[in-house]
Design a protein around this motif. Structure first.
Motif, short mmCIF file in Angstrom:
data_model
loop_
_atom_site.label_atom_id
_atom_site.label_comp_id
_atom_site.label_asym_id
_atom_site.label_seq_id
_atom_site.Cartn_x
_atom_site.Cartn_y
_atom_site.Cartn_z
N PRO A 186 4.37 -7.02 44.97
CA PRO A 186 4.27 -8.46 45.20
C PRO A 186 2.85 -8.97 45.50
O PRO A 186 2.48 -10.04 45.00
N PRO A 187 2.01 -8.26 46.28
CA PRO A 187 0.67 -8.79 46.55
C PRO A 187 -0.20 -8.94 45.29
O PRO A 187 -1.17 -9.70 45.30
N LEU A 188 0.17 -8.25 44.22
CA LEU A 188 -0.58 -8.40 42.96
C LEU A 188 -0.26 -9.73 42.28
O LEU A 188 -0.97 -10.13 41.36
N LYS A 189 0.78 -10.40 42.74
CA LYS A 189 1.17 -11.69 42.17
C LYS A 189 0.67 -12.87 43.01
O LYS A 189 0.88 -14.02 42.64
N ASP A 190 0.03 -12.58 44.14
CA ASP A 190 -0.47 -13.65 45.01
C ASP A 190 -1.55 -14.46 44.30
O ASP A 190 -2.28 -13.95 43.45
N GLN A 205 -11.96 -15.58 47.88
CA GLN A 205 -12.75 -14.40 48.25
C GLN A 205 -11.82 -13.27 48.71
O GLN A 205 -12.00 -12.11 48.32
N VAL A 206 -10.81 -13.59 49.52
CA VAL A 206 -9.83 -12.58 49.95
C VAL A 206 -9.08 -12.03 48.75
O VAL A 206 -8.90 -10.82 48.61
N LEU A 207 -8.68 -12.91 47.84
CA LEU A 207 -7.95 -12.48 46.65
C LEU A 207 -8.80 -11.53 45.80
O LEU A 207 -8.28 -10.58 45.22
N SER A 208 -10.12 -11.74 45.78
CA SER A 208 -11.01 -10.88 45.00
C SER A 208 -11.10 -9.46 45.58
O SER A 208 -11.52 -8.54 44.90
N VAL A 209 -10.69 -9.29 46.82
CA VAL A 209 -10.58 -7.96 47.44
C VAL A 209 -9.14 -7.45 47.31
O VAL A 209 -8.91 -6.28 47.01
N GLN A 210 -8.19 -8.34 47.53
CA GLN A 210 -6.79 -7.95 47.55
C GLN A 210 -6.32 -7.39 46.20
O GLN A 210 -5.66 -6.35 46.16
N LEU A 211 -6.64 -8.06 45.12
CA LEU A 211 -6.11 -7.63 43.82
C LEU A 211 -6.56 -6.23 43.43
O LEU A 211 -5.73 -5.39 43.09
N LYS A 222 4.97 6.25 49.29
CA LYS A 222 4.19 7.20 48.47
C LYS A 222 2.69 6.97 48.58
O LYS A 222 1.91 7.69 47.98
N ASN A 223 2.28 5.98 49.36
CA ASN A 223 0.84 5.71 49.53
C ASN A 223 0.30 6.67 50.60
O ASN A 223 0.10 6.30 51.75
N THR A 224 0.11 7.92 50.20
CA THR A 224 -0.27 8.95 51.16
C THR A 224 -1.56 8.65 51.92
O THR A 224 -1.63 8.95 53.11
N PRO A 225 -2.59 8.03 51.30
CA PRO A 225 -3.77 7.71 52.11
C PRO A 225 -3.45 6.72 53.24
O PRO A 225 -3.92 6.89 54.36
N ILE A 256 -4.95 -0.36 43.11
CA ILE A 256 -5.06 1.07 43.41
C ILE A 256 -3.78 1.56 44.08
O ILE A 256 -3.25 2.61 43.73
N GLU A 257 -3.25 0.79 45.05
CA GLU A 257 -2.00 1.20 45.70
C GLU A 257 -0.88 1.30 44.68
O GLU A 257 -0.09 2.25 44.69
N ALA A 258 -0.80 0.33 43.78
CA ALA A 258 0.26 0.34 42.76
C ALA A 258 0.16 1.61 41.90
O ALA A 258 1.19 2.20 41.56
N GLU A 259 -1.06 2.02 41.58
CA GLU A 259 -1.26 3.25 40.80
C GLU A 259 -0.84 4.47 41.62
O GLU A 259 -0.18 5.38 41.10
N ILE A 260 -1.21 4.51 42.89
CA ILE A 260 -0.88 5.65 43.75
C ILE A 260 0.63 5.82 43.87
O ILE A 260 1.14 6.93 43.78
N ILE A 261 1.34 4.72 44.09
CA ILE A 261 2.78 4.83 44.33
C ILE A 261 3.62 4.72 43.06
O ILE A 261 4.83 4.86 43.10
N GLY A 262 2.96 4.44 41.94
CA GLY A 262 3.69 4.36 40.68
C GLY A 262 4.60 3.15 40.59
O GLY A 262 5.67 3.20 40.00
#
Length: 149
Positions: free
Chosen positions: A37-41, A15-21, A115-118, A26-32
């Motif tokens: 690493p959390p996308l590989k969890d 359930q946590v992974l379904s939120v984390q990914l 670069k994650n300005t938010p 989105i963060e990966a897109e924001i910072i380019g």
């Protein structure tokens, strides 16, 4: 409602992974930087982090989560994630406020992509001070923050 998540439970970890990914996508897109690493969890990886997890639930649905480790009087935030469907609803703020009330904590620390300005704006708005910028590689720099309580 905010409640502790038993991350050692496989279903809870999934359930946590379904939120984390989606949150880290989105963060990966924001910072380019698509190789965060959390996308590989995996659920199994989350189960063995040693982190304490709390989740923000609407009914039985997990909308956001925060995880941390405590050592002495320092609370080290490892992840603060909100499912993109629930952005801008104050969930991250509620989770941060919730753990900030833990007894005997004198300082909170966290890192995020520079670069994650938010996220940077969120931590600064909440009284965190930038303490260090760490270059991971040519494409990724993270900023470390701390807040004295």
């Amino acid at each position: 409602m905010i409640k502790e998540i038993n991350i050692k439970d496989r279903k809870a970890a999934e359930q946590v992974l379904s939120v984390q990914l989606p949150a880290y996508k989105i963060e990966a897109e924001i910072i380019g930087y698509p190789d965060l690493p959390p996308l590989k969890d995996s659920a199994d990886a989350l189960r063995t982090t040693g982190e304490t997890f709390f989740g923000y639930f609407t009914g039985e649905k997990l909308c956001g989560a925060i995880s941390f480790k405590e050592k002495n009087d320092v609370l080290d935030i490892h992840r603060l994630i909100v499912h993109p469907e629930h952005f801008r609803k104050g969930i991250a703020q509620k989770l941060l406020n919730y753990i900030g009330r833990r007894p005997i904590i004198k300082k909170m620390i966290v890192t995020t992509g520079s670069k994650n300005t938010p996220a940077v704006a969120f931590y600064l708005k909440n009284g965190f001070k930038e303490v260090e910028m760490i270059k991971i590689n040519d494409l990724l720099t993270i900023t470390a923050f701390e807040k004295l309580l």
